[in-house]
Design a protein around this motif. Structure first.
Motif, short mmCIF file in Angstrom:
data_model
loop_
_atom_site.label_atom_id
_atom_site.label_comp_id
_atom_site.label_asym_id
_atom_site.label_seq_id
_atom_site.Cartn_x
_atom_site.Cartn_y
_atom_site.Cartn_z
N SER A 1 4.88 5.44 -43.76
CA SER A 1 6.08 5.77 -44.53
C SER A 1 7.03 6.61 -43.66
N TYR A 2 8.13 7.02 -44.24
CA TYR A 2 9.10 7.85 -43.51
C TYR A 2 8.44 9.13 -43.01
N THR A 3 7.69 9.79 -43.87
CA THR A 3 7.03 11.03 -43.48
C THR A 3 5.99 10.78 -42.41
N ASP A 4 5.25 9.68 -42.52
CA ASP A 4 4.24 9.37 -41.51
C ASP A 4 4.88 9.18 -40.14
N VAL A 5 6.01 8.49 -40.12
CA VAL A 5 6.64 8.18 -38.84
C VAL A 5 7.39 9.38 -38.26
N HIS A 6 8.05 10.17 -39.14
CA HIS A 6 8.92 11.24 -38.64
C HIS A 6 8.26 12.61 -38.66
N ALA A 7 7.10 12.72 -39.27
CA ALA A 7 6.41 14.02 -39.27
C ALA A 7 4.98 13.90 -38.77
N GLN A 8 4.21 13.00 -39.38
CA GLN A 8 2.80 12.89 -39.02
C GLN A 8 2.61 12.36 -37.60
N LEU A 9 3.37 11.34 -37.24
CA LEU A 9 3.23 10.77 -35.90
C LEU A 9 3.62 11.77 -34.81
N LEU B 1 6.11 19.34 -46.58
CA LEU B 1 7.46 19.87 -46.80
C LEU B 1 8.51 18.78 -46.60
N MET B 2 8.32 17.96 -45.57
CA MET B 2 9.29 16.87 -45.35
C MET B 2 9.29 15.90 -46.52
N GLN B 3 8.12 15.59 -47.04
CA GLN B 3 8.03 14.65 -48.15
C GLN B 3 8.75 15.20 -49.38
N LYS B 4 8.56 16.51 -49.61
CA LYS B 4 9.10 17.10 -50.83
C LYS B 4 10.60 17.37 -50.76
N PHE B 5 11.06 17.87 -49.61
CA PHE B 5 12.44 18.34 -49.54
C PHE B 5 13.39 17.41 -48.81
N ILE B 6 12.87 16.46 -48.05
CA ILE B 6 13.75 15.54 -47.34
C ILE B 6 13.65 14.12 -47.89
N VAL B 7 12.41 13.67 -48.15
CA VAL B 7 12.23 12.28 -48.58
C VAL B 7 12.50 12.11 -50.06
#
Length: 916
Positions: free
Chosen positions: A239-247, A297-303
């Motif tokens: 997902s977006y969070t996986d690619v832009h935060a987790q990866l 945090l990225m999932q909650k406040f950005i995505v």
């Protein structure tokens, strides 16, 4: 004393090893005999060879890793035990350490400890031989994922192997580190003092910790690929969070792990312990902050505030890969206009469809079969199958069931070893009846019945009716013995016997083989029975499910094998699947996220021979299995034509695809995200319960087609609504096999769904009143499954009703409900219901005179008490007669008139003068 204890322990271990390896060896020997008897010895040999080879390689690798690390401590340990007791050593007796723990004995102890631990840890490789072989015989999917630009085959074949190697190495290194730390600490705990210069123990442990950190970096690298199997986000896959935060977090932790590993090694020479501590603390903090806190945090406040825009490209990946994984991308979408212009003249044009409407539900039918055709207590019908046959030149849908032997139902006095193992060895024949026909008594109109089998049509003769292998045949037996086998009971009272004619089975042969089989089966009578000889055969693993899974445990199997009569012989056909849960971006359903119906299996009910046929030769997973086990899978073209005409699309696979398609028919990401077009699988009432509707087979002519064909179909309803929105069909004809068509209903008009029809049935005053009467007087009504039949530009709904008495468990088909447009009709037969629905267009045959004129109903007008009581008795008897005949109109009239008379009797009892 110590020597005696040591000797006793050694003897106990030796006895335990002998028992274990004897049992293991016995199982392997009998399995080899069985696999050889079914001509699949190459699968057995390769499976055993690679299973033990992989375990041995892992065991040796772990053993070497552990032993080398322990041996590196040997010199230091020997030096320390020779020092005076004043040294800071854990207080062990000097004479024991110096006299007993010599260099050779220490090596022996290290060797034993390493072997035992390696054997214990090698359990991680248990059953992993297939992972290794699939890696060695990997096949491309020719489907490239968009994140790392790797073929899907990497995730299915290679990534599981890499994860296995990672797990084995990490396990070995961690255990080695713990062992080395324990040995050094027990030998000389002072060497771990922070004030002391670098010691042998610190150097050794530093190298091991560095290797663990390097391997941990590899683990972070492998975890990057696992992101394509992530459940985070609105859809499965990265997902977006996986690619832009987790990866990015995994990449940073990969580098930090390598830095920490280097710091630990540098510390050996430069003694910069602060570097080690800083790098490890930084790695731990980053794993928490970057690996968990930051993505959250990225999932909650950005995505989440802008979820669709952020997730749109990843939704596209999920939709695309899921449709490919479940073979939904080839579904043909067509429009089905429901104008309901079906008229009387259309009946003849669609006679093939109407003649095959299935009015028999398998649930009550299996009870009817059991009551009418089991003949003897020791026979049993386990299930009812649905198939199609050419009968008198026409394609007809039929119901059929195998008459299997159930030894548990033999009379107690007949349950002897001879009877159960030598004489009662097999079932006999089958029953077959058209799915759309019923007798006047509400019973099946059999094509095949009785013992020996009697056929009412010439197309379904049985030449070899004996069933040695089946769905319920779960006991071993011996054939070709001195005892003749019971074949079937004759009408004259004398039993017919038979002798097994096939050459399969395990030949008893030598006394050694009999001894091994007796030990394996724990049956001493195998050695003592005089009726067994060298040419006798043991029939083992006779349940077809057990038989197939033993040969090919790497396949996934459908729940419902079905019986086929072909060229006078009986066969079982079974569908098998290749599956994985490692397909990138694909949504998981039922524990898998990729599935293909790759194999069709045929088991001969007489000789138990098993043949595997390739139904999906382009599937990469089955291509891998075929490379691993060459010669096991035959081309589908080599299946005999009489059997191939009965290949059908499996219900389990179709149901799984339908469940996925209820969501993944939406290919637009915004529609998918909003779930605006979400569908549900419909519900229906079966018996008296609301249950999900199951896919069903039917013979019908598709729109724009000239011939009738065999279809498997299921309707859909919109989410949170009951009307129908679509029906999905899959074709079963050899040329079009597997072709799926989604027929969409118009959105601007109402097409009744199954539960709406069920509700209208309950609300129909005439039907509901008769159903109420049906459930009285010791009877039970069973509502069969509702069928939705698309025909021409219209929809017919058909639901059978069965009557079953409380005392006798013999369901009889007494009524058929047919709905069309706003009309619902209940009649004795499907044909009569059609005539009523289309009575203006269809010529109705002139009513035939009753063979026995029915007496007029007695009335209560102008009768005294005695006459009223007599009339009441007559009406009650007449009502019972109407009930037995299934004449519910007559039954209702009699009950209504009886109620009138009973009311008059009640008035007379309140006013005696009125009865004079």
């Amino acid at each position: 004393m110590r020597f005696r204890r040591y000797l006793l322990g050694t003897v106990i271990l030796a006895v335990m090893a002998l028992v274990f390896f004897s049992k293991l060896g016995l199982n392997l020997y009998v399995d080899w005999l069985w696999f050889n008897s079914v001509d699949y010895s190459q699968i057995f040999l390769k499976t055993v060879y690679y299973d033990w080879l992989v375990r041995l390689v892992v065991l040796l690798s772990l053993f070497i890793l552990l032993l080398v690390n322990l041996l590196l401590t040997r010199k230091h340990v020997l030096q320390r035990i020779s020092l005076p007791e004043t040294e800071n050593v854990i207080p062990l007796k000097n004479y024991y350490l110096s006299d007993f723990l010599t260099g050779k004995r220490l090596v022996a102890i290290y060797t034993v400890v390493s072997i035992l631990l390696a054997a214990l840890l090698s359990v991680v490789a248990s059953g992993q031989w297939l992972t290794v072989l699939k890696f060695l015989h990997r096949q491309p999917f020719n489907i490239t994922e968009p994140l790392f630009n790797l073929d899907a085959g990497f995730y299915v074949f290679q990534l599981p192997f890499f994860n296995l190697i990672y797990t084995i190495l990490m396990t070995g290194l961690v255990v080695s580190t713990l062992l080395v730390a324990a040995v050094h600490f027990l030998t000389d705990p002072s060497q771990f003092s922070l004030n002391k210069a670098f010691t042998r123990g610190k150097i050794h442990l530093s190298v091991l910790v560095s290797l663990i950190l390097m391997l941990k970096a590899v683990g972070y690298r492998l975890a990057m690929y696992d992101l394509l199997l992530s459940p985070r986000g609105v859809a499965f896959g990265a997902s977006y969070t996986d690619v832009h935060a987790q990866l990015p977090a995994l990449k940073i932790m990969f580098v930090l792990a390598l830095v920490a590993a280097a710091a630990v090694l540098v510390n050996v020479f430069l003694k910069k312990f602060r570097w080690v501590l800083t790098s490890i603390i930084l790695l731990v903090i980053s794993s928490v902050v970057l690996g968990s806190v930051f993505p959250g945090l990225m999932q909650k406040f950005i995505v989440e505030p802008d979820e669709f825009r952020k997730e749109e490209p990843y939704l596209e990946h999920n939709i695309d890969f899921t449709r490919q994984a479940f073979d939904l991308d080839g579904i043909d979408n067509q429009f089905f206009s429901v104008t309901n212009q079906f008229a009387g003249e259309d009946i003849k044009a669609n006679q093939g469809t109407l003649d095959n409407v299935r009015i028999w539900d398998w649930r009550p039918l299996i009870q009817t079969y059991s009551q009418l055709q089991e003949i003897q207590l020791y026979y049993n019908f386990g299930s009812v199958d649905v198939d199609r046959y050419q009968i008198d030149g026409q394609l007809r849908q039929v119901m059929l069931s195998a008459r299997e032997l159930n030894q548990g139902q033999l009379p107690e006095q007949a349950k002897t070893w001879i009877n159960q193992k030598l004489r009662y060895t097999h079932g006999y024949g089958l029953v077959m009846s058209p799915a759309s026909a019923v007798t006047e008594e509400g019973l099946p109109a059999f094509y095949l019945k009785d013992i020996p089998s009697k056929a009412s049509v010439s197309d379904v003769n049985v030449k070899k009716p004996q069933i040695y292998y089946g769905e319920q045949t779960d006991s071993y037996v011996f054939v070709k013995t001195g005892t003749t086998e019971f074949d079937y009971p004759a009408a004259s009272g004398e039993n017919h016997d038979t002798v097994y004619q096939a050459d399969n089975g395990i030949k008893l042969g030598s006394i050694f083989k009999r001894l091994a089989l007796a030990a394996y089966l724990q049956d001493i009578k195998i050695l003592l029975a005089g009726d067994l000889n060298a040419d006798s055969r043991l029939l083992l693993n006779r349940t077809i499910g057990q038989r197939m899974r033993k040969i090919a445990p790497f396949l996934e199997y459908d729940r419902d094998p079905y019986l086929v009569l072909a060229d006078g012989e009986l066969f079982w056909m079974q569908d098998a699947y290749t599956t994985t849960n490692k397909f990138p971006y694909s949504e998981t359903m039922g524990g898998v996220n990729y599935i293909r119906n790759s194999v069709k299996i045929v088991v001969n009910a007489y000789d138990g021979s098993v043949r595997f046929y390739l139904a999906e030769p382009n599937d990469p997973i089955i291509r891998s299995y075929a490379a691993i086990f060459p010669g096991t899978f035959l081309p589908l073209e080599k299946m005999p034509s009489a059997l191939r005409s009965h290949v059908r699309y499996p219900v389990d696979l179709f149901m799984l695809q339908a469940q996925q398609y209820s969501t993944y028919h939406m290919t637009d990401p915004r529609d998918f995200y909003n779930k605006e077009g979400q569908w549900n699988l419909p519900m229906e009432i079966v018996g008296d319960k609301k249950v999900p509707m199951e896919p069903y087979y039917t013979v019908m002519r598709l729109p724009d087609e000239e011939k009738n064909e065999y279809l498997l179909m299921l309707p859909f309803t919109p989410a949170k609504k009951l009307n129908m929105t679509s029906w999905l069909a899959v074709r079963n004809s050899p040329k079009e096999y597997g072709g799926m068509i989604d027929f969409r209903f118009p959105r601007d008009s109402l097409v009744f769904g199954p539960m709406q029809i069920e509700a209208r049935i309950d609300q129909d005053s005439e039907i509901s009143s008769q159903l109420t009467l049906w459930n009285q007087r010791g009877s039970e009504i069973i509502r069969g499954n509702l069928l939705v039949i698309p025909i021409k530009d219209s929809i017919l709904y058909v639901e059978p009703l069965f009557l079953q008495g409380e005392q006798s468990r013999l369901p009889e088909l007494r009524r058929v409900i047919v709905a069309y447009k706003d009309n619902i009709v209940m009649a004795k037969t499907f044909e009569q219901a059609l005539e009523t629905l289309f009575k203006d267009e269809v010529p109705v045959p002139a009513p035939q005179p009753e063979p026995n004129p029915q007496p007029e109903l007695p009335t209560g007008n102008n009768q005294n008490v005695d006459e009223l009581i007599k009339s009441a008795n007559q009406l009650f008897n007449l009502a019972q007669e109407k009930l037995r005949q299934g004449d519910w109109n007559g039954y209702g009239d009699a009950i209504n008139e009886l109620d009138t008379i009973l009311n008059q009797l009640e008035q007379i009892s309140n006013n005696p003068a009125q009865g004079n």
